[in-house]
Scaffold this active site. Structure first.
Site, PDB file in Angstrom:
ATOM      1  N   GLU A  15       0.821  -1.210   0.000  1.00 39.24           N
ATOM      2  CA  GLU A  15       0.000   0.000   0.000  1.00 39.24           C
ATOM      3  C   GLU A  15       0.857   1.264   0.000  1.00 39.24           C
ATOM      4  O   GLU A  15       1.944   1.294   0.576  1.00 39.24           O
ATOM      5  CB  GLU A  15      -0.874   0.028   1.257  1.00 39.24           C
ATOM      6  CG  GLU A  15      -1.815  -1.140   1.347  1.00 39.24           C
ATOM      7  CD  GLU A  15      -2.574  -1.178   2.668  1.00 39.24           C
ATOM      8  OE1 GLU A  15      -3.712  -1.633   2.647  1.00 39.24           O
ATOM      9  OE2 GLU A  15      -2.020  -0.746   3.696  1.00 39.24           O
ATOM     10  N   ASP A  58      -7.599  -4.750  10.526  1.00 35.60           N
ATOM     11  CA  ASP A  58      -7.135  -3.612   9.743  1.00 35.60           C
ATOM     12  C   ASP A  58      -7.058  -3.896   8.264  1.00 35.60           C
ATOM     13  O   ASP A  58      -6.383  -3.201   7.532  1.00 35.60           O
ATOM     14  CB  ASP A  58      -5.797  -3.105  10.268  1.00 35.60           C
ATOM     15  CG  ASP A  58      -4.713  -4.150  10.138  1.00 35.60           C
ATOM     16  OD1 ASP A  58      -5.017  -5.277   9.704  1.00 35.60           O
ATOM     17  OD2 ASP A  58      -3.561  -3.844  10.466  1.00 35.60           O
TER      18      ASP A  58
END
Lengths: 354, 354
Positions: A66, A237
């Site tokens: 990411e 998460d």
């Protein structure tokens, strides 16, 4: 000085893992956690200023990579972070990260830093700063469920920022609990190793969950959680990864960093898309209520947001100058004449006159 | 070896600007341009494999900072790049860049590299590789309009990949033309400095425009462009920045890298959203026609795409191992026990036993 010697502007300070560890020891871990908490709190207060976008994720069968960019209009920052649960089996970290700050007015980077270590600190500092706003008054005991890489940082941030006196440890793997207890010895906090999650939450006003399975798991069941506690849910998460029974969420007032991201990645992915949540920046800036009664269950559904990394990089950048704890990287081509990149290359020919 | 000494996996090779220049000289500029053209062509052939997304831009009054990620499923890459036209006045580069490759299966970075210099090479190699597919047969003369930082690289890539014999230079600033001509001297190509753009395009089968104004400009007017040429339009690469009269676009067959990005950033932002364009990867993989007649005007509306950077980083990564032209950066925290990040930090306490 040869012709191709880079100017100061072309050099980017790089903070290695070793530099970061030295910086933490130089400042003191608890002082740094407090400092990070203050920087993060400052940036939550000016939340509306920031360019916010959900992280840009590249998913694969093994994990995710990411990029998390943000900007306050003067400084731009991003973090690169991966999440690969299977890495542990190969002796690698599940999560590694690095980050960068740049000057918005020129686009030139001003800091490159490791962020595996720094992310552990900023995650813990965020949890404790949020708990300071939401936990019941006088909270001094935390159950720490999941005793992996984040557990000691969570505990010491709660001590540094909130005044935590006691931590009750539980992990499905007793070796993880032994490691955590040994690491926390001598840090001025009472440590109790527990054999079950039920035992861990006894007498705790703060329940922190931080486990690493990439699947829907139930670390806390509905009947384990009584009234008047603050839940600090760290481990849920990413899509498909949650830790709390949906029943707990239904009984809690839920606080999140950035709703568009948390609805995809957080515990609340188990709830309806329009389930009410409160944005933390509103609590911190005083425009929304936080805890309103002693019986209330408050839940911080933590997924980690780009602004927290930005705050952490900003803190490191501000503390770095005098320390010498960085390497100046020749990262940006910087010809004497900006239109003459080719001339710069030619003058770098081995044996060319300087 | 102390306890905190990083393992090989935690070390990321970093190619500085100086390393990159030495690598270019070691390989030879024209050989490297050819090699880059081949890697880019390979990746255009397997275009459908890639994770493609428009670049993620953070705009400000002064310029833009962008992240350009992509992945072929095995390797992940991204480039950080800024564009700040006013930088030149302060003695800074308009565009600086760096990039990273990572292993998709672990998320661990495997290369960090300067990309200001490398982007100049990949942009030129892409132009020449595309011109090889689209320019009229036997094209050997190029008009180079705009004699800034990209001009020499464009010229030498066209020589290395296409066999260009002559370049005709024009810039509104005669000093830029003098710089470019001086830099190209001795490189085995005929260089003609021209006083007007009309003079520059005389006898040229390839028209390259590469100017830097951030505003709608008309570098080529409609009446300047006859039939049977290939236009290589480099400079129109962000919203509001174009170089060609709309009439030229109407008479051309237009080829683009990635339509969703080019429609926002390229010359075709002047056209209707559904104006027909051909994707270059289809021409290169043989599924769409390129040039079909000698009278046709072909236009490469170049804006630069993440896959070209990926190819360039892949090339550098493949050529780097034996050269020693990198610095191993301690960028990833790598504790002996991945769950024991805190223990790693404790063992790094100054004066602690190793």
């Amino acid at each position: 000085m040869t012709a191709q010697q880079p100017s100061d502007k072309a050099l980017v300070p790089f903070v290695s893992v070793d530099h970061m560890m030295q910086l933490i020891h130089r400042i003191g871990l608890e002082d740094m956690l407090r400092g990070l908490g203050e920087y993060i709190e400052q940036d939550f207060r000016r939340w509306e200023l920031f360019d916010k976008t959900p992280r840009i994720a590249s998913h694969s069968a093994e994990g995710v990579i990411e990029l998390m960019p943000t900007s306050d209009g003067e400084v731009y920052g991003f973090k690169y972070v991966n999440g690969h649960p299977k890495n542990t089996k190969e002796g690698l970290q599940t999560v590694t990260a690095f980050g960068l700050l740049a000057d918005v007015s020129t686009g030139y980077p001003v800091l490159l830093s490791e962020m595996t270590m720094l992310t552990a600190l900023r995650t813990a500092a965020t949890s404790a700063m949020v708990a300071k706003h939401l936990a019941p008054k006088g909270a001094d005991t935390m159950a720490m469920i999941g005793n992996g890489a984040q557990s000691e940082f969570q505990t010491l941030a709660m001590k540094a920022i909130l005044g935590l006196k006691s931590v009750r440890l539980y992990d499905t793997d007793p070796a993880a609990t032994r490691k955590c207890a040994a690491n926390l010895a001598g840090h001025g906090i009472d440590v109790v190793a527990c054999a079950t999650p039920e035992e861990a939450i006894e007498g705790a006003q703060i329940l922190t969950t931080c486990t690493a399975d990439k699947q829907f798991a139930t670390i806390l069941t509905d009947n384990m959680v009584g009234s008047g506690v603050h839940i600090n849910a760290i481990g849920g998460d990413c899509p498909g990864k949650t830790e709390l029974a949906a029943g707990i969420l239904q009984r809690s007032d839920i606080f999140v960093e950035f709703p568009p991201q948390t609805r995809i990645e957080g515990e609340i992915q188990q709830l309806a898309e329009d389930h009410p949540v409160t944005e933390l920046w509103q609590v911190i800036s005083g425009t929304a209520p936080g805890r309103t009664s002693n019986r209330q269950i408050t839940l911080f559904d933590s997924v980690g947001f780009a602004i927290e990394d930005f705050s952490a990089l900003r803190y490191v950048h501000d503390r770095l100058a005098d320390t010498g704890l960085y390497l100046a990287l020749d990262m940006l081509a910087d010809p004497d004449d900006p239109r003459d990149l080719f001339g710069m290359l030619q003058r770098a020919t081995p044996g060319a006159a300087a």
